[in-house]
Scaffold this motif. Structure first.
Motif, PDB file in Angstrom:
ATOM      1  N   SER A  58       0.823  -1.210   0.000  1.00 20.45           N
ATOM      2  CA  SER A  58       0.000   0.000   0.000  1.00 20.45           C
ATOM      3  C   SER A  58       0.858   1.261   0.000  1.00 20.45           C
ATOM      4  O   SER A  58       0.472   2.284  -0.564  1.00 20.45           O
ATOM      5  CB  SER A  58      -0.925   0.014   1.223  1.00 20.45           C
ATOM      6  N   ASP A  62      -0.716   3.151  -3.058  1.00 23.22           N
ATOM      7  CA  ASP A  62      -1.587   4.297  -2.788  1.00 23.22           C
ATOM      8  C   ASP A  62      -1.186   5.507  -3.630  1.00 23.22           C
ATOM      9  O   ASP A  62      -2.022   6.055  -4.370  1.00 23.22           O
ATOM     10  CB  ASP A  62      -1.571   4.662  -1.296  1.00 23.22           C
ATOM     11  N   GLN A 132      -8.488  -2.953  -3.284  1.00 24.65           N
ATOM     12  CA  GLN A 132      -8.047  -1.576  -3.059  1.00 24.65           C
ATOM     13  C   GLN A 132      -7.618  -0.863  -4.348  1.00 24.65           C
ATOM     14  O   GLN A 132      -7.746   0.354  -4.443  1.00 24.65           O
ATOM     15  CB  GLN A 132      -6.878  -1.562  -2.057  1.00 24.65           C
ATOM     16  N   TYR A 133      -7.081  -1.629  -5.307  1.00 21.17           N
ATOM     17  CA  TYR A 133      -6.467  -0.987  -6.476  1.00 21.17           C
ATOM     18  C   TYR A 133      -6.967  -1.544  -7.814  1.00 21.17           C
ATOM     19  O   TYR A 133      -6.490  -1.118  -8.862  1.00 21.17           O
ATOM     20  CB  TYR A 133      -4.938  -1.137  -6.404  1.00 21.17           C
TER      21      TYR A 133
END
Length: 225
Positions: A58, A62, A132-133
């Motif tokens: 992350s 991110d 998340q991605y």
């Protein structure tokens, strides 16, 4: 030691050890010993080795996701309803990939971690990355599909993974390649030099003619007019 310093030290150590040894071969004890923290600190800040692995990814993904979405926004605004050329998509991805670890001077580590995400990723890491991605990778793949409309979906999947494998292998072995270029060809190569040389190779690979068996299957499955 401040909490933020402890977390950074654990993450810095974990990402280097994971990149060098792999996930399974790196224990929490290895990490705590090298980071000079106790196991309680890891458990307090991360809770488990799985969560620590996710946090390492992350820290790169991110900022990468945020930058890449912004870069794709700019491309889509420039081309409006027209397909974005494949070369521009790949250049944008490469530029974004280079920008994130450059802030922390660890491109080689980042590339090795990406390689591990393909070769050693456990279920929890795949789920974490997808949840998340996944949106940015789905968006990129959709734009590549528009740029390569003649490629069957399965063939595009393989070519994208061949391309990513080539990039990861090349950039994770950057030091050795630079050494060879210097000793054998008297060339001093920067990362951006390497990317400029790599770009036409991966573009040509994505645009290569279909293998005969794939083309034959495509014709066989074409609807009869």
């Amino acid at each position: 030691m401040a909490q933020s310093d402890t977390v950074s030290r654990i993450l810095d150590t974990a990402e280097v050890l994971f990149a060098e040894r792999g996930f399974a071969e790196t224990s929490l004890r290895n990490i705590t010993s090298k980071a000079r923290v106790n196991l309680a600190a890891v458990n307090y800040h991360f809770g488990s080795k799985k969560a620590l692995i996710q946090a390492v990814f992350s820290r790169y993904l991110d900022p990468f996701t945020q930058r890449f979405h912004g870069a794709l926004d700019e491309l889509e605004a420039r081309y409006v309803d027209s397909p974005i050329p494949l070369e521009e998509l790949l250049e944008t991805m490469a530029t974004t990939v280079l920008a994130v670890p450059a802030e922390r001077n660890s491109l080689k580590v980042f590339m090795r971690l990406l390689g591990l995400a393909y070769s050693q990723a456990q279920g929890h890491l795949r789920r974490h990355i997808q949840e998340q991605y996944g949106d940015v990778f789905t968006r990129f793949t959709g734009l590549v599909r528009k740029a390569t409309p003649d490629l069957p979906d399965a063939e595009r999947f393989w070519r994208l993974h061949f391309m990513l494998g080539t990039v990861i292998f090349t950039l994770s072995g950057l030091d050795a390649l630079r050494d060879i270029a210097s000793k054998d060809y008297q060339e001093q190569v920067t990362v951006r030099d390497l990317v400029r040389r790599l770009r036409p190779v991966v573009v040509a690979a994505m645009n290569a003619p279909l293998p005969q068996e794939v083309e034959g299957a495509q014709h066989a499955n074409a609807p009869v007019s």
